[in-house]
Design a protein around this motif. Structure first.
Motif, PDB file in Angstrom:
ATOM      1  N   HIS A   5       0.870  -1.167   0.000  1.00 42.30           N
ATOM      2  CA  HIS A   5       0.000   0.000   0.000  1.00 42.30           C
ATOM      3  C   HIS A   5       0.908   1.217   0.000  1.00 42.30           C
ATOM      4  O   HIS A   5       1.644   1.441   0.961  1.00 42.30           O
ATOM      5  CB  HIS A   5      -0.905   0.013   1.228  1.00 42.30           C
ATOM      6  CG  HIS A   5      -1.931  -1.064   1.186  1.00 42.30           C
ATOM      7  ND1 HIS A   5      -3.230  -0.851   0.836  1.00 42.30           N
ATOM      8  CD2 HIS A   5      -1.830  -2.386   1.419  1.00 42.30           C
ATOM      9  CE1 HIS A   5      -3.898  -1.985   0.872  1.00 42.30           C
ATOM     10  NE2 HIS A   5      -3.063  -2.932   1.224  1.00 42.30           N
ATOM     11  N   GLN A   7      -2.011  -1.445  -3.782  1.00 39.11           N
ATOM     12  CA  GLN A   7      -2.948  -0.323  -3.866  1.00 39.11           C
ATOM     13  C   GLN A   7      -2.183   0.969  -3.712  1.00 39.11           C
ATOM     14  O   GLN A   7      -1.112   1.014  -3.130  1.00 39.11           O
ATOM     15  CB  GLN A   7      -4.009  -0.435  -2.768  1.00 39.11           C
ATOM     16  CG  GLN A   7      -4.839  -1.684  -2.908  1.00 39.11           C
ATOM     17  CD  GLN A   7      -6.107  -1.596  -2.123  1.00 39.11           C
ATOM     18  OE1 GLN A   7      -6.322  -0.646  -1.388  1.00 39.11           O
ATOM     19  NE2 GLN A   7      -6.948  -2.584  -2.274  1.00 39.11           N
ATOM     20  N   SER A  54      -2.478   5.390  -3.248  1.00 35.87           N
ATOM     21  CA  SER A  54      -3.296   6.561  -2.950  1.00 35.87           C
ATOM     22  C   SER A  54      -2.413   7.778  -3.172  1.00 35.87           C
ATOM     23  O   SER A  54      -1.197   7.704  -3.083  1.00 35.87           O
ATOM     24  CB  SER A  54      -3.783   6.481  -1.498  1.00 35.87           C
ATOM     25  OG  SER A  54      -3.840   7.747  -0.924  1.00 35.87           O
ATOM     26  N   ARG A  86      -6.271  15.195  -0.218  1.00 37.64           N
ATOM     27  CA  ARG A  86      -6.258  13.867  -0.793  1.00 37.64           C
ATOM     28  C   ARG A  86      -6.652  13.978  -2.261  1.00 37.64           C
ATOM     29  O   ARG A  86      -7.721  14.459  -2.592  1.00 37.64           O
ATOM     30  CB  ARG A  86      -7.244  12.960  -0.064  1.00 37.64           C
ATOM     31  CG  ARG A  86      -6.974  11.497  -0.268  1.00 37.64           C
ATOM     32  CD  ARG A  86      -7.985  10.678   0.481  1.00 37.64           C
ATOM     33  NE  ARG A  86      -7.774  10.726   1.915  1.00 37.64           N
ATOM     34  CZ  ARG A  86      -6.875   9.964   2.537  1.00 37.64           C
ATOM     35  NH1 ARG A  86      -6.136   9.130   1.857  1.00 37.64           N
ATOM     36  NH2 ARG A  86      -6.742  10.050   3.845  1.00 37.64           N
ATOM     37  N   ALA A 123      -6.347  11.218  -4.534  1.00 38.94           N
ATOM     38  CA  ALA A 123      -6.989   9.969  -4.960  1.00 38.94           C
ATOM     39  C   ALA A 123      -7.045   9.024  -3.776  1.00 38.94           C
ATOM     40  O   ALA A 123      -6.101   8.929  -3.004  1.00 38.94           O
ATOM     41  CB  ALA A 123      -6.219   9.326  -6.104  1.00 38.94           C
ATOM     42  N   GLN A 124      -8.161   8.339  -3.673  1.00 40.65           N
ATOM     43  CA  GLN A 124      -8.337   7.396  -2.583  1.00 40.65           C
ATOM     44  C   GLN A 124      -7.493   6.161  -2.806  1.00 40.65           C
ATOM     45  O   GLN A 124      -7.113   5.845  -3.921  1.00 40.65           O
ATOM     46  CB  GLN A 124      -9.800   6.961  -2.540  1.00 40.65           C
ATOM     47  CG  GLN A 124     -10.766   8.065  -2.215  1.00 40.65           C
ATOM     48  CD  GLN A 124     -10.810   8.314  -0.729  1.00 40.65           C
ATOM     49  OE1 GLN A 124     -10.228   7.547   0.032  1.00 40.65           O
ATOM     50  NE2 GLN A 124     -11.472   9.387  -0.338  1.00 40.65           N
ATOM     51  N   MET A 125      -7.293   5.443  -1.730  1.00 39.78           N
ATOM     52  CA  MET A 125      -6.538   4.198  -1.813  1.00 39.78           C
ATOM     53  C   MET A 125      -7.323   3.209  -2.659  1.00 39.78           C
ATOM     54  O   MET A 125      -8.447   2.864  -2.339  1.00 39.78           O
ATOM     55  CB  MET A 125      -6.334   3.669  -0.389  1.00 39.78           C
ATOM     56  CG  MET A 125      -5.517   2.407  -0.325  1.00 39.78           C
ATOM     57  SD  MET A 125      -3.769   2.699  -0.603  1.00 39.78           S
ATOM     58  CE  MET A 125      -3.238   3.363   0.942  1.00 39.78           C
ATOM     59  N   GLY A 126      -6.771   2.762  -3.694  1.00 36.65           N
ATOM     60  CA  GLY A 126      -7.502   1.831  -4.535  1.00 36.65           C
ATOM     61  C   GLY A 126      -6.564   1.140  -5.503  1.00 36.65           C
ATOM     62  O   GLY A 126      -5.365   1.418  -5.535  1.00 36.65           O
ATOM     63  N   ASP A 164      -8.620   5.560 -12.339  1.00 36.47           N
ATOM     64  CA  ASP A 164      -9.001   6.630 -11.412  1.00 36.47           C
ATOM     65  C   ASP A 164      -7.808   7.504 -11.094  1.00 36.47           C
ATOM     66  O   ASP A 164      -7.886   8.730 -11.104  1.00 36.47           O
ATOM     67  CB  ASP A 164      -9.521   6.018 -10.104  1.00 36.47           C
ATOM     68  CG  ASP A 164     -10.871   5.371 -10.316  1.00 36.47           C
ATOM     69  OD1 ASP A 164     -11.252   4.555  -9.472  1.00 36.47           O
ATOM     70  OD2 ASP A 164     -11.519   5.712 -11.313  1.00 36.47           O
ATOM     71  N   HIS A 165      -6.698   6.837 -10.788  1.00 33.95           N
ATOM     72  CA  HIS A 165      -5.540   7.628 -10.377  1.00 33.95           C
ATOM     73  C   HIS A 165      -5.023   8.484 -11.505  1.00 33.95           C
ATOM     74  O   HIS A 165      -4.675   9.655 -11.323  1.00 33.95           O
ATOM     75  CB  HIS A 165      -4.430   6.695  -9.907  1.00 33.95           C
ATOM     76  CG  HIS A 165      -4.770   6.007  -8.634  1.00 33.95           C
ATOM     77  ND1 HIS A 165      -5.352   4.777  -8.582  1.00 33.95           N
ATOM     78  CD2 HIS A 165      -4.625   6.402  -7.352  1.00 33.95           C
ATOM     79  CE1 HIS A 165      -5.546   4.433  -7.326  1.00 33.95           C
ATOM     80  NE2 HIS A 165      -5.121   5.394  -6.566  1.00 33.95           N
ATOM     81  N   SER A 224      -4.246   6.824   6.424  1.00 33.95           N
ATOM     82  CA  SER A 224      -4.824   5.814   5.535  1.00 33.95           C
ATOM     83  C   SER A 224      -4.013   4.536   5.544  1.00 33.95           C
ATOM     84  O   SER A 224      -4.431   3.538   4.979  1.00 33.95           O
ATOM     85  CB  SER A 224      -4.917   6.355   4.103  1.00 33.95           C
ATOM     86  OG  SER A 224      -3.721   6.942   3.727  1.00 33.95           O
TER      87      SER A 224
END
Lengths: 508, 497, 359
Positions: free
Chosen positions: A127, A170, A172, A183, A185-188, A193-194, A222
């Motif tokens: 992560h 993952q 973020s 933030r 981009a969310q952790m994903g 998306d990123h 996070s």
């Protein structure tokens, strides 16, 4: 005033006065301060070819200039003699530069290939939080077009490569400006998306002062709740020399250490002591980007999964040397589910993630809900859904191909295969004269240690007098042998196998 | 704002895309090259084609001329024993492929390779038997057709190598081109070649008063276009003219074509025997020596060597290799040099890495050359240079095609290949020539009253001879044919009133 | 100023002058339709599987499954591939027990020195009845396979049974990928390719040589080959190389199915009644440029589940060691491969869940 006669009148015809005597009033050069200075160190070519340790070495070099007592010996970088890059290139007999250029290209390839390949335990499930400085110092134009644009571009490439090499990891993205952290981009695990978040330049306008502590705290929040088996990392790209923090940064460093979060940094401006301290205390790496190419190299150093450190903080703990008493960090058994893939022409049903009516998808084996994309966490029962191919993608980090050894001429004889084992290209013939000047340890001396500085300045002229290899690591016989199966390969296959394929054609 | 008049020519269309036009119209429309071998074959009657398919070499060569999907279709049906139902084939095609499939079937039926039997749902496709046999034979080898060239049994005392053959081919071919361009000191080719050039409208007789050459030829606009084509197209152009002439000279067309296709399948550097060749083909051997297709030491020699020009007849490989190569480490560098040598920049500057005088002469047609180095020629594309090329009959499309064909491999990285500014500008310069369209007719003015003007206007509109009118100033312009009727009409009205 | 009353200038003409890049795209689309195709054929000549298949199928109708007759069909297929376009490239590998050999290649850089005895073929006179390209390929492949069969039979007499597990297919695939890599590299002109710069899609798109690999497989999977096979597949995926598989006989191979699915190729299992040659011609001859016009056979349900390392049975839900990523079907206190101990809390948690489920 007497009329000025011809210059010849002043100089006698038979007196050959050496020029030095005319030019200087002194007889000796004792009064000349400039010439009395010790010659400045000739800075090599650190930009294009330095490896990971090189920036550390550079950083050390810069450290040593700070104490005043050593100023004269080390010299400031702006006092160094002008680097003449064209000196590195020599013409061969026919006046063509092609040979020298080819040497440089091949040398580059060889350097990229050599890296540490001892099998170590690595944190595969990662992560990572990418921290981007969005302060006004990012608008500096010392990197084209400016630091901000370049950072965004490299960040996009980094995201793509990261998911390529760590399919179950993952990511973020967090940015910091005007004293606060945001933030982005969310952790994903979704690349798109990123990348789209990074493409939205309007929202990411740099302004204000960065705040290191806020950014680290936001990143930590996070990452802290994740299980210990996952490797938690922060990668920060910092362009400013200052930071505007609300509290004591050392507290944050202590919490990061406690949570076992590894912070690595790439600084675009200069080495700042506090940044370096954050990195060394948490076990990450710190580097200063010298130019665009070096920036990119430093950034991409962190793509492969990092080696997990043993409990004694020694780099590269062996995978099977675990003491029975203590529980080692990061070792855990994870439950994963393998889905069933539904092709596009099956009955359309609603998917659990977007509630869209679709035919294709993946079925979670535990709860039966359909998800659109893997790898992901099942939105209904929470189990990690991966395909076996995702796991397989990471195998090459754990079982890497050993480095191939450059073969000197003494190993080449009639029995060795005349062409490359994998791509069938013919090798050059062995020259007639036997070279007794080769040192027997030539085959053993190689770049495994990775501490040699770039010797590109001297490697351009290939010495055909019989050195077993040049300093750049190229084999004069153009053969590279695999130690396990003994086959000979060419340079191209070497680069291809070690970077892309990760399979030795002779060993499997 | 002045409106741009429509150019008098249609914009260039690819020949393949419009099969309904006759070949001459196609060639004029394309402006690039006359009919191709495809059209030539299409024109042949079925009997000729059937006889052609008896030789496997010809089958193979014609196979390579049809589009890719058609080749795939042939291959699929080749080893079947019976007819193939159309619906099976259609299920094989995806949605996008259906249209292509129709084109291919049409193409193949024209060449008498494929036949459709039956009606409606029950249609079946069946391959021509002779073609099937020949193609199968080509793939498996064997038999006794000897259509792939009979090699010589005995050793040649004066064997020649591939390098010599390339040099020979190049010299011969460039002689012809040099003669066309009119570079000084060029050798005049032999009479049959000149005849061919004249007949194909590439050069025409000029009335030279100076000098003594009675049979001097000057280049035509078609000839200029010819110069800009790539070697393969040029070669086929000449060969097609030769084929046309063959019919006049009572040579069996099948044998001529068969020999051509056989040449295409020969191996470079190998000598082949001239025994057992029919009279026609021996004749052709002689003629082809002038074009550089084959090499024979003497006219009566029993063996001949095909050159690269011959072996690449049915493929897209480059037929000529230049001799000036920097590093001969692999054949790759040579080929690259042949393929592309022109670099075009967005500021209209041109850099051509060549030293061949022929190429420089060709470039000189539409580029104003500024500097010349041993391996480099620098010039720029200017309005005057393009205008002079246009006045010689070269079209903008040809210039652009030439530049694209001969672009340096480094230009391949650009997308599109040529800078858009330059290619657009060349086309605009061409349009400048066609800015005004002329049409002769007659103008009627000075009508006494609006009513008269209106009557004549409606009358000319009914006759559809009206070209332009102006209501305020009461002027009417009619075509030439319309002149008489409108004048009569007015006279009658005048008489009446 | 008088205005012409004829039809106004067609807007397309004005537009055409400015949008010439569209025209070039169309023409380049035309050109790409005939881009050359490089086919790498990997023939599985594992004598064990061929022999076992022959003994199984004793009916006369399946005599076509002998290696000799299959080779005839393969040779015609190869000839057809070269006939399709003059510039098509071809490379043939033969994979047997533990080794894979290059039999023939048209790649320009390869040395043809000791490939299958073709040197003698070149010196001999060409046959007037055979197209010489075909002849080279046929001779090279036939002689190479014969030589390989001889070598393998000699080696077998001296070898133990341990070598029988290793297949040559993965070695052949990796060699093929190296050769294709060099081929696409020499196709790129001049400049140094910075491997990190371009995404693989653009690299594949810009090279004019589109390549694919066709595997004629007869042997079932070997579990030890999993990791190398997957690495090869990912390498091919990155380079944009298709992998087609034609399974002549034997059980379905999951690895090859995954290979063709991930790279976008087609997997086909040859039934008893179908003829090999016709299948090869219809399904595997079309080059990349016309593949989108045809409906090619494809596998729908691809099994992506993995096999556990302890019992080799397929699992839906597995337990993965975070260190070495080895998969187990049930929780165990210690990893089999890396011997790392798992924390007690995790094991208890899993035991709890299993109990709940059983209840």
């Amino acid at each position: 005033m007497p009329p000025r006669g011809a210059d010849d009148d002043y100089v006698g015809e038979n007196e050959a006065i050496p020029e030095e005597e005319e030019d200087f009033l002194d007889d000796d050069d004792s009064g000349d301060e400039f010439q009395n200075l010790t010659p400045l160190p000739r800075l090599g070519r650190p930009g294009l070819r330095a490896k990971a340790s090189a920036p550390a070495a550079q950083a050390k070099g810069k450290d040593s200039t700070k104490p005043k007592g050593k100023a004269k010996d080390a010299g400031y970088s702006w006092e160094a003699t002008y680097k003449r890059s064209w000196d590195n290139v020599h013409e061969d007999e026919s006046g063509s530069l092609e040979g020298a250029v080819r040497q440089m290209i091949d040398g580059n390839k060889r350097k990229r290939v050599m890296r540490d390949v001892a099998p170590v335990q690595r944190g595969i499930i990662r992560h990572l939080v990418l921290l981007i400085d969005l302060s006004s110092s990012m608008l500096e134009k010392d990197m084209r077009p400016n630091r901000f644009e370049l950072t965004l571009q490299y960040a996009k490439e980094f995201v793509n490569e990261y998911f390529d090499q760590n399919p179950i990891g993952q990511l973020s993205i967090v940015g910091t400006r005007e004293g606060i952290a945001e933030r982005i981009a969310q952790m994903g695990g979704n690349t798109i998306d990123h990348v789209s978040a990074l493409s939205n330049k309007r929202k990411l306008e740099p302004r204000g002062e960065p705040s290191l502590q806020n950014a680290l705290e936001m990143a930590r929040s996070s990452l802290a709740h994740l299980p210990a088996s996952n490797s938690r990392e922060i990668l920060a790209i910092f362009g400013s020399l200052t930071t505007c923090d609300p509290g004591n940064i050392h507290d944050t460093i202590a919490t990061l250490q406690k949570d076992q979060i590894r912070v690595s940094m790439v600084s675009l401006a200069a080495e700042v002591k506090i940044l370096k301290e954050v990195c060394t205390k948490t076990g990450g790496s710190f580097s200063v980007a010298l130019n665009e190419g070096h920036f990119r190299d430093c950034l991409f150093e962190l793509l492969p999964p990092p080696a997990v450190e043993g409990p004694k903080r020694k780099a590269g703990g062996q995978a099977d040397g675990i003491e029975a008493s203590s529980v080692v960090q990061g070792v855990d058994l994870l439950q994963m589910a393998f889905p069933l893939r539904l092709p596009a022409h099956s009955e359309p049903t609603l998917c659990a993630c977007h509630s869209k009516l679709k035919g294709s998808g993946y079925l979670c084996p535990r709860c039966g809900s359909k998800v659109c994309d893997v790898p992901t966490d099942c939105p209904v029962c929470g189990i990690t859904i991966v395909m076996s191919t995702h796991l397989a993608r990471s195998y090459h980090h754990l079982f890497p191909v050993s480095n191939w050894v450059a073969v000197g001429w003494e190993k080449v004889d009639e029995k060795s295969c005349p062409r490359c084992f994998s791509c069938a290209i013919p090798f050059p013939e062995k020259p007639g004269h036997a070279n007794a000047a080769m040192n027997g340890a030539a085959a053993g001396k190689n770049k495994f240690n990775g501490t040699a500085t770039s010797a590109a300045a001297t490697s351009a002229a290939k010495k055909s007098t019989g050195a077993a290899k040049d300093d750049s690591g190229l084999a004069p016989s153009s053969r590279y042998a695999c130690l396990k199966c003994g086959n000979h390969f060419c340079l191209e296959c070497d680069a291809f196998v070690h970077e892309n394929l990760h399979v030795c054609p002779g060993c499997c | 704002m002045s409106t741009v008049a429509t150019p008098s020519q249609h914009p260039a269309k690819s020949i393949e895309s419009d099969p309904t036009l006759s070949f001459s119209e196609q060639s004029r429309a394309a402006g690039i090259g006359a009919e191709t071998i495809n059209d030539f074959l299409n024109r042949q009657p079925r009997s000729v084609l059937i006889r052609l398919y008896e030789k496997p070499a010809s089958c193979l060569a014609i196979f390579r001329l049809v589009p890719m999907l058609a080749r795939q279709l042939i291959m699929q049906m080749l080893f079947l024993d019976g007819p193939l139902p159309v619906e099976d084939v259609l299920s094989w095609m995806s949605k996008e492929g259906k249209r292509e499939y129709e084109d291919c079937v049409e193409r193949l039926t024209k060449l008498s390779i494929l036949a459709i039997r039956g009606q409606g749902i029950k249609q079946t496709l069946i391959l021509n038997g002779v073609f099937t046999e020949g193609m199968r034979r080509a793939l498996t080898g064997g038999g006794d057709h000897r259509s792939f060239g009979v090699p010589c049994d005995t050793e040649d005392k004066n064997a020649v190598g591939v390098g010599f053959l390339d040099e020979y081919a190049r010299t011969k071919w460039e002689t012809i081109l040099h003669y066309m361009v009119g570079s000084e000191g060029s050798v005049v080719p032999r009479e049959p070649v000149l005849y061919l050039l004249r007949r194909s409208d590439l050069m025409k007789k000029t009335n030279e008063t100076s000098g003594g050459r009675t049979s001097s030829l000057g280049i035509t606009s078609r000839g200029f276009q010819f110069l800009l084509e790539d070697v393969n197209t040029q070669l086929w152009h000449l060969l097609l003219q030769y084929l046309d002439m063959a019919e006049e000279r009572n040579m069996d067309l099948v044998e001529v074509l068969g020999f051509l296709f056989m040449l295409g399948s020969l191996e470079l550097g190998r000598d082949y025997s001239t025994e057992d060749l029919p009279e026609t083909q021996l004749h052709m051997l002689e003629d082809f020596r002038d074009y550089g297709l084959i090499y024979q030491r003497k006219a009566s020699s029993r063996r001949f060597y095909p050159t690269r020009l011959a072996t690449t007849l049915t493929s897209n490989a480059s037929p000529l290799l230049t001799t000036t190569t920097t590093t001969s480490s692999s054949g790759g560098t040579e080929q690259e040099e042949e393929r592309g040598y022109v670099i075009l920049e967005t500021n209209y500057r041109l850099y051509a890495y060549t030293s061949s005088p022929l190429r420089v002469a060709v470039l000189n047609l539409f580029v104003s050359l500024k500097a010349r180095f041993p391996n480099l020629v620098i010039g720029s594309i200017t309005r005057e240079s393009v205008k002079s090329a246009l006045s010689n009959g070269i079209s903008a499309e040809q210039i652009i095609t030439y530049l694209t064909h001969h672009a340096h491999p480094q230009m391949q990285r650009n997308d599109p290949l040529l800078p858009v500014t330059v290619s657009d500008q060349i086309r605009l310069w061409e349009r400048e020539k066609n800015r005004v369209l002329q049409e002769s007719g007659s103008l009627f003015t000075e009508f006494s009253s609006q009513a008269d003007y209106q009557q004549v206007l409606t009358y000319s509109q009914q006759l559809r001879v009206l070209r332009w009118n102006d209501d305020q100033r009461r002027m009417i312009f009619v075509t030439e044919q319309g002149n008489e009727p409108v004048r009569d009409f007015i006279r009658r009205r005048v008489v009446q009133s | 100023m008088p205005e012409p009353s004829k039809a106004p200038a067609k807007s397309t003409d004005v537009a055409n002058a400015g949008f010439s890049h569209l025209a070039t795209k169309a023409s380049s689309g035309q050109a790409s339709k005939n881009s050359t195709d490089f086919l790498v054929l990997i023939i599985d000549v594992n004598p064990l599987s061929w022999a076992s298949n022959f003994s199984l199928s004793s009916q006369a109708s399946i005599a076509s499954r002998e290696l000799e007759s299959v080779l005839d069909a393969i040779l015609i297929f190869l000839n057809a591939h070269i006939a399709m376009q003059h510039e098509n490239g071809l490379a043939v590998y033969a994979a047997s027990l533990g080794l894979a050999k290059l039999l023939f290649t048209t790649a320009p850089f390869a040395s043809k020195g000791d490939l299958g005895g073709s040197s003698e073929a070149i010196k001999s006179k060409p046959d007037a009845n055979t197209y010489q390209h075909f002849r080279h390929v046929d001779n090279a492949v036939l002689q190479g396979i014969r030589k390989m069969a001889r070598e393998v039979s000699e080696k077998d007499q001296t070898d133990t049974a341990s070598n029988q597990a290793t297949l040559g297919i993965v070695s052949a695939m990796s060699q093929a990928l190296c050769q294709l890599n060099r081929l696409t590299m020499t196709d790129q002109t001049g400049s140094e390719q910075s491997l990190s710069g371009k995404t693989p899609g653009t690299l594949a798109a810009k090279s004019s040589m589109s390549s694919r690999i066709l595997i004629l497989s007869a042997t079932p999977d070997a579990s030890t080959q999993y990791i190398p096979m997957m690495n090869c597949i990912f390498g091919a995926q990155k380079k944009g190389i298709l992998i087609d598989v034609c399974k002549m006989f034997g059980d379905d191979t999951v690895f090859l199915q995954q290979a063709s699915h991930l790279t976008g190729g087609s997997y086909f299992r040859l039934d008893e009644q179908l003829g090999l040659l016709q299948t090869l011609m219809s399904a595997y001859l079309p080059s990349r440029s016309i593949r989108e016009l045809l409906n090619l056979p494809n596998q729908d349900e691809v099994d992506f589940r993995a096999a556990c390392f302890c019992h080799r049975k397929i699992v839906d839900i597995g337990y993965v060691c975070s260190v070495c990523l080895s998969l187990f079907c049930e929780p165990r206190p210690q990893c089999l491969t890396c011997k790392s101990k798992y924390p007690q809390s995790t094991l208890e948690r899993f035991a709890q869940e299993n109990q709940n489920r059983i209840k």
